[in-house]
Design a protein around this motif. Structure first.
Motif, mmCIF file in Angstrom:
data_model
loop_
_atom_site.group_PDB
_atom_site.id
_atom_site.type_symbol
_atom_site.label_atom_id
_atom_site.label_comp_id
_atom_site.label_asym_id
_atom_site.label_seq_id
_atom_site.Cartn_x
_atom_site.Cartn_y
_atom_site.Cartn_z
ATOM 1 N N GLY A 13 42.631 29.832 54.374
ATOM 2 C CA GLY A 13 43.352 30.920 53.740
ATOM 3 C C GLY A 13 42.423 32.007 53.252
ATOM 4 O O GLY A 13 41.209 31.891 53.330
ATOM 5 N N ALA A 14 43.012 33.072 52.765
ATOM 6 C CA ALA A 14 42.229 34.200 52.282
ATOM 7 C C ALA A 14 41.414 33.799 51.060
ATOM 8 O O ALA A 14 41.769 32.876 50.322
ATOM 9 N N VAL A 15 40.305 34.511 50.848
ATOM 10 C CA VAL A 15 39.400 34.174 49.757
ATOM 11 C C VAL A 15 39.375 35.277 48.715
ATOM 12 O O VAL A 15 39.214 36.454 49.041
ATOM 13 N N VAL A 16 39.552 34.859 47.479
ATOM 14 C CA VAL A 16 39.449 35.771 46.343
ATOM 15 C C VAL A 16 38.370 35.221 45.422
ATOM 16 O O VAL A 16 38.386 34.041 45.068
ATOM 17 N N SER A 17 37.435 36.069 45.055
ATOM 18 C CA SER A 17 36.308 35.625 44.257
ATOM 19 C C SER A 17 36.273 36.344 42.923
ATOM 20 O O SER A 17 36.501 37.554 42.856
ATOM 21 N N GLN A 18 36.000 35.586 41.862
ATOM 22 C CA GLN A 18 35.864 36.160 40.534
ATOM 23 C C GLN A 18 34.448 35.989 40.039
ATOM 24 O O GLN A 18 33.768 35.005 40.334
ATOM 25 N N HIS A 19 34.034 36.946 39.223
ATOM 26 C CA HIS A 19 32.698 36.870 38.641
ATOM 27 C C HIS A 19 32.690 37.583 37.299
ATOM 28 O O HIS A 19 33.262 38.668 37.184
ATOM 29 N N CYS B 252 37.077 40.925 40.228
ATOM 30 C CA CYS B 252 37.903 40.164 41.168
ATOM 31 C C CYS B 252 37.802 40.845 42.527
ATOM 32 O O CYS B 252 38.127 42.030 42.657
ATOM 33 N N ARG B 253 37.332 40.096 43.499
ATOM 34 C CA ARG B 253 37.134 40.657 44.834
ATOM 35 C C ARG B 253 37.902 39.873 45.885
ATOM 36 O O ARG B 253 37.906 38.640 45.868
ATOM 37 N N SER B 254 38.538 40.605 46.773
ATOM 38 C CA SER B 254 39.113 39.968 47.957
ATOM 39 C C SER B 254 38.043 40.050 49.043
ATOM 40 O O SER B 254 37.596 41.128 49.411
ATOM 41 N N LEU B 255 37.616 38.899 49.532
ATOM 42 C CA LEU B 255 36.438 38.851 50.392
ATOM 43 C C LEU B 255 36.726 39.101 51.870
ATOM 44 O O LEU B 255 35.882 39.614 52.588
ATOM 45 N N SER C 70 44.476 37.369 41.027
ATOM 46 C CA SER C 70 45.016 37.016 42.335
ATOM 47 C C SER C 70 45.226 38.295 43.126
ATOM 48 O O SER C 70 45.261 39.392 42.573
ATOM 49 N N ALA C 71 45.347 38.124 44.406
ATOM 50 C CA ALA C 71 45.516 39.282 45.281
ATOM 51 C C ALA C 71 46.566 38.993 46.324
ATOM 52 O O ALA C 71 46.689 37.880 46.828
ATOM 53 N N TRP C 72 47.341 40.012 46.621
ATOM 54 C CA TRP C 72 48.382 39.890 47.634
ATOM 55 C C TRP C 72 47.753 40.096 48.996
ATOM 56 O O TRP C 72 47.156 41.128 49.266
ATOM 57 N N ALA C 73 47.879 39.102 49.860
ATOM 58 C CA ALA C 73 47.318 39.199 51.200
ATOM 59 C C ALA C 73 48.402 39.677 52.176
ATOM 60 O O ALA C 73 48.706 40.838 52.275
ATOM 61 N N LEU C 74 49.003 38.757 52.851
ATOM 62 C CA LEU C 74 49.989 39.125 53.863
ATOM 63 C C LEU C 74 51.273 38.344 53.648
ATOM 64 O O LEU C 74 51.259 37.258 53.112
#
Lengths: 114, 113
Positions: free
Chosen positions: A1-7, A23-26, A95-99
């Motif tokens: 699945g899609a990757v979301v990264s926090q730092h 928060c980054r969508s990778l 969180s991020a909305w993907a598809l």
């Protein structure tokens, strides 16, 4: 699945200072990202919805001047906790909305204000 | 607002099939149903998503009746590592942003050896 990264994953700051969480969508572009707050053994509480290129929409009871959200690009949203106080200590999750109505979450960031 | 209701907690022995049901009586036409798994101090992890009927992937199945007012997450042969909190999320994303993306209480599943 899609990757979301926090730092960062964990941060300790002094009372009265500000701290930024990224928060980054990778591997996908996210026009919409969300920020949640979670206290121990409780459910996630939606704080705000972040849309790229526009102002964030805050949920009732969430101070927009205290929790600054910036969504400057399609892959990055930031949450800045300003003038932090001990009661702001919590687990923050983006969180991020993907598809196709699928939302992916970051790993979460623990904030401790001392 | 498609409020969701789930059992607060469930216990199961290792190797058993676990079914967790979520009620969402006010689900809207455009709403999807998504289930997440959350371990302590981690963000929720996507498990499965559906709109109607049955959906199956490598880790779970999702059963949605015709009226869509409930959904059941089925975990086959659970192991100790499946101990976690499971959330069902019902919502819709339109061009203006998120609608109804609120989490319920979740179900705390404890798998017993």
């Amino acid at each position: 699945g899609a990757v979301v990264s926090q730092h960062p994953s964990r941060v300790i700051c002094k009372s009265g200072t500000s701290v930024k969480i990224e928060c980054r969508s990778l591997d996908f572009q996210a026009t919409t990202m969300f920020w949640y707050r979670q206290f121990p053994k409780q459910s996630l509480m939606l704080m705000a919805t972040s849309n790229e290129g526009s102002k964030a929409t805050y949920e009732q009871g969430v101070e927009k001047d205290k929790f600054l959200i910036n969504h400057a690009s399609l892959t990055l949203s930031t949450l800045t906790v300003t003038s932090a106080h001990p009661e702001d200590s919590s687990f923050y999750i983006c969180s991020a909305w993907a598809l196709e109505n699928t939302i992916y979450f970051g790993e979460g960031s623990w904030l401790t204000v001392v | 607002l498609a409020k969701t209701t789930q059992p607060i907690s469930m216990d199961s022995y290792e190797g058993q099939e676990v079914n967790i049901t979520c009620s969402h009586n006010n689900i809207a036409t455009n709403d999807y149903i998504t289930w997440y798994q959350q371990f302590p101090s981690q963000g929720p992890r996507f498990i499965i998503q559906g709109y109607k009927t049955k959906v199956t992937n490598e880790v779970a199945s999702l059963f949605i009746p015709a009226d869509r007012k409930s959904s059941t997450l089925s975990l086959p042969r659970v192991s100790l590592s499946d101990t976690a909190v499971y959330y069902c999320l019902v919502g819709d994303l339109d061009q203006t942003g998120a609608n109804n993306l609120f989490f319920g209480t979740g179900t705390r599943l404890t798998v017993i050896p």
